[in-house]
Design an enzyme around this catalytic site. Structure first.
Site, PDB file in Angstrom:
ATOM      1  N   THR A  16      39.260 -25.506 131.102  1.00  0.00           N
ATOM      2  CA  THR A  16      38.029 -26.105 131.639  1.00  0.00           C
ATOM      3  C   THR A  16      36.877 -25.980 130.633  1.00  0.00           C
ATOM      4  O   THR A  16      36.016 -26.857 130.571  1.00  0.00           O
ATOM      5  CB  THR A  16      37.613 -25.488 132.991  1.00  0.00           C
ATOM      6  OG1 THR A  16      37.333 -24.100 132.810  1.00  0.00           O
ATOM      7  CG2 THR A  16      38.680 -25.684 134.046  1.00  0.00           C
ATOM      8  N   ASN A  17      36.881 -24.903 129.833  1.00  0.00           N
ATOM      9  CA  ASN A  17      35.863 -24.805 128.775  1.00  0.00           C
ATOM     10  C   ASN A  17      36.107 -25.875 127.716  1.00  0.00           C
ATOM     11  O   ASN A  17      35.158 -26.478 127.203  1.00  0.00           O
ATOM     12  CB  ASN A  17      35.858 -23.417 128.156  1.00  0.00           C
ATOM     13  CG  ASN A  17      35.043 -22.431 128.973  1.00  0.00           C
ATOM     14  OD1 ASN A  17      33.821 -22.546 129.029  1.00  0.00           O
ATOM     15  ND2 ASN A  17      35.705 -21.509 129.632  1.00  0.00           N
ATOM     16  N   ARG A  68      52.230 -10.664 114.706  1.00  0.00           N
ATOM     17  CA  ARG A  68      50.911 -11.278 114.923  1.00  0.00           C
ATOM     18  C   ARG A  68      50.438 -11.951 113.635  1.00  0.00           C
ATOM     19  O   ARG A  68      49.898 -13.053 113.641  1.00  0.00           O
ATOM     20  CB  ARG A  68      49.925 -10.184 115.352  1.00  0.00           C
ATOM     21  CG  ARG A  68      48.547 -10.708 115.716  1.00  0.00           C
ATOM     22  CD  ARG A  68      47.641  -9.602 116.223  1.00  0.00           C
ATOM     23  NE  ARG A  68      48.162  -8.942 117.398  1.00  0.00           N
ATOM     24  CZ  ARG A  68      48.097  -9.444 118.636  1.00  0.00           C
ATOM     25  NH1 ARG A  68      47.519 -10.594 118.846  1.00  0.00           N
ATOM     26  NH2 ARG A  68      48.603  -8.780 119.654  1.00  0.00           N
ATOM     27  N   ARG A  94      44.825 -14.423 123.080  1.00  0.00           N
ATOM     28  CA  ARG A  94      45.480 -13.629 122.031  1.00  0.00           C
ATOM     29  C   ARG A  94      44.423 -12.958 121.167  1.00  0.00           C
ATOM     30  O   ARG A  94      43.384 -13.564 120.879  1.00  0.00           O
ATOM     31  CB  ARG A  94      46.352 -14.526 121.136  1.00  0.00           C
ATOM     32  CG  ARG A  94      47.695 -14.833 121.743  1.00  0.00           C
ATOM     33  CD  ARG A  94      48.585 -15.515 120.748  1.00  0.00           C
ATOM     34  NE  ARG A  94      48.934 -14.671 119.605  1.00  0.00           N
ATOM     35  CZ  ARG A  94      49.857 -13.728 119.626  1.00  0.00           C
ATOM     36  NH1 ARG A  94      50.542 -13.485 120.713  1.00  0.00           N
ATOM     37  NH2 ARG A  94      50.128 -13.013 118.544  1.00  0.00           N
ATOM     38  N   ILE A  95      44.729 -11.744 120.758  1.00  0.00           N
ATOM     39  CA  ILE A  95      43.822 -11.063 119.833  1.00  0.00           C
ATOM     40  C   ILE A  95      44.147 -11.557 118.440  1.00  0.00           C
ATOM     41  O   ILE A  95      45.326 -11.664 118.069  1.00  0.00           O
ATOM     42  CB  ILE A  95      44.003  -9.531 119.960  1.00  0.00           C
ATOM     43  CG1 ILE A  95      43.477  -9.088 121.327  1.00  0.00           C
ATOM     44  CG2 ILE A  95      43.279  -8.800 118.827  1.00  0.00           C
ATOM     45  CD1 ILE A  95      43.712  -7.633 121.640  1.00  0.00           C
ATOM     46  N   LEU A  96      43.122 -11.888 117.683  1.00  0.00           N
ATOM     47  CA  LEU A  96      43.345 -12.400 116.319  1.00  0.00           C
ATOM     48  C   LEU A  96      43.292 -11.243 115.327  1.00  0.00           C
ATOM     49  O   LEU A  96      42.455 -10.345 115.447  1.00  0.00           O
ATOM     50  CB  LEU A  96      42.284 -13.450 115.994  1.00  0.00           C
ATOM     51  CG  LEU A  96      42.390 -14.726 116.851  1.00  0.00           C
ATOM     52  CD1 LEU A  96      41.100 -15.532 116.785  1.00  0.00           C
ATOM     53  CD2 LEU A  96      43.585 -15.568 116.431  1.00  0.00           C
ATOM     54  N   ASN A 110      33.592 -17.469 120.535  1.00  0.00           N
ATOM     55  CA  ASN A 110      34.376 -17.120 121.727  1.00  0.00           C
ATOM     56  C   ASN A 110      33.471 -17.054 122.943  1.00  0.00           C
ATOM     57  O   ASN A 110      32.340 -16.596 122.851  1.00  0.00           O
ATOM     58  CB  ASN A 110      35.067 -15.761 121.534  1.00  0.00           C
ATOM     59  CG  ASN A 110      35.904 -15.376 122.746  1.00  0.00           C
ATOM     60  OD1 ASN A 110      36.652 -16.201 123.283  1.00  0.00           O
ATOM     61  ND2 ASN A 110      35.770 -14.141 123.207  1.00  0.00           N
ATOM     62  N   HIS A 112      33.095 -15.313 126.568  1.00  0.00           N
ATOM     63  CA  HIS A 112      33.629 -14.148 127.288  1.00  0.00           C
ATOM     64  C   HIS A 112      32.953 -14.063 128.664  1.00  0.00           C
ATOM     65  O   HIS A 112      31.729 -14.183 128.758  1.00  0.00           O
ATOM     66  CB  HIS A 112      33.355 -12.873 126.473  1.00  0.00           C
ATOM     67  CG  HIS A 112      33.903 -11.658 127.132  1.00  0.00           C
ATOM     68  ND1 HIS A 112      35.234 -11.308 127.070  1.00  0.00           N
ATOM     69  CD2 HIS A 112      33.304 -10.725 127.930  1.00  0.00           C
ATOM     70  CE1 HIS A 112      35.432 -10.211 127.776  1.00  0.00           C
ATOM     71  NE2 HIS A 112      34.276  -9.838 128.303  1.00  0.00           N
TER      72      HIS A 112
HETATM   73  C1  GRF Z   1      37.254 -18.253 130.961  1.00  0.00           C
HETATM   74  O1  GRF Z   1      36.693 -17.490 131.995  1.00  0.00           O
HETATM   75  C2  GRF Z   1      37.003 -17.577 129.631  1.00  0.00           C
HETATM   76  O2  GRF Z   1      35.775 -16.951 129.576  1.00  0.00           O
HETATM   77  C3  GRF Z   1      38.106 -16.562 129.614  1.00  0.00           C
HETATM   78  O3  GRF Z   1      39.222 -17.230 130.161  1.00  0.00           O
HETATM   79  C4  GRF Z   1      38.783 -18.244 131.045  1.00  0.00           C
HETATM   80  C5  GRF Z   1      39.378 -19.523 130.532  1.00  0.00           C
HETATM   81  O4  GRF Z   1      39.106 -20.596 131.373  1.00  0.00           O
HETATM   82  N1  GRF Z   1      38.297 -16.033 128.283  1.00  0.00           N
HETATM   83  P1  GRF Z   1      39.477 -22.070 130.915  1.00  0.00           P
HETATM   84  O5  GRF Z   1      40.901 -22.057 130.363  1.00  0.00           O
HETATM   85  O6  GRF Z   1      38.482 -22.521 129.905  1.00  0.00           O
HETATM   86  O7  GRF Z   1      39.411 -22.873 132.193  1.00  0.00           O
END
Ligand code: GRF
Length: 214
Positions: A16-17, A68, A94-96, A110, A112
């Site tokens: 969704t982001n 990794r 994933r941690i980079l 990123n 968060h």
């Molecule tokens: C979001 O809450 C983001 O902050 C977190 O994982 C979720 C991802 O949502 N890291 P989407 O895949 O963008 O819908």
């Protein structure tokens, strides 16, 4: 707007982001364009979102790599080939590695789902509710080798309600994530474009000065 900053978006899930960034990039004056979406999960819904928007999308399944570092180095090559200047992590689970992050200095963003430095890592909404905070929110930040600790680009806060569950809080925060990411990417991309323009002017004035001296 003529020049746009090329961006790659890394996802693992719903996206969704990613969708918020795709929608923002439609505006003619938006300073960024998404040139590539990469998912480490084949079934990520975000892949469909990218393809529907006509954006190149690739799946790099991390389980096919023995370490990794190997996964990250393949990812880095794919990103370089896309010619992106910025890498947006949007629910990329994933941690980079440090070497990946150092290959892309000041270039990885990123989102968060907490008001950093509170609640880095996972299960942020559960921990926010347990701690009894009255506000939570989201943070857009540059990625450094330390988890969820890079320079903050922007934050958005939401009130925590008495009857909130992790799910209801997550939904309210997610709405703010979408707005913050689109706005923050716009700020960062505009800054890069401005710096490029300033560099060009500096170069031109150096050339003309050396011509005068010639
Ligand atoms: C979001 O809450 C983001 O902050 C977190 O994982 C979720 C991802 O949502 N890291 P989407 O895949 O963008 O819908």
């Amino acid at each position: 707007m003529s020049e746009k900053i090329k961006v790659a978006v890394l996802i693992s899930g719903n996206g969704t982001n990613l969708q918020a960034l795709i929608d923002a990039c439609i505006a003619p004056n938006y300073p960024a364009e998404i040139v590539l979406v990469v998912s480490n999960k084949a079934n990520a819904k975000g892949i469909k979102r990218a393809r529907e928007a006509g954006i190149a999308a690739r799946i790099i399944d991390h389980t096919n790599f023995s370490s990794r570092e190997e996964f990250d180095s393949e990812l880095s090559i794919i990103l370089s080939n896309s010619q992106c200047k910025l890498v947006c992590l949007a629910g990329f689970m994933r941690i980079l590695s440090e070497s990946f992050v150092n290959t892309w200095p000041n270039s990885i963003l990123n989102i968060h789902p907490s008001l950093l430095p509170s609640f880095p890592g996972t299960k942020t909404h559960e921990r926010a509710l347990e701690a009894g905070v009255k506000f939570s929110g989201c943070t857009l930040h540059f990625v450094t080798a330390e988890l969820d600790a890079g320079p903050i680009i922007g934050q958005a806060a939401v009130p925590v309600l008495d009857n909130d569950t992790p799910k209801t809080l997550a939904n309210r925060v997610l709405i703010e994530e979408h707005k913050l990411y689109a706005l923050g990417l716009e700020l960062v991309a505009n800054k890069i474009l401005k710096n490029k323009e300033a560099d060009l002017h500096r170069e031109q004035s150096t050339v003309s000065k050396s011509l005068i001296n010639f």
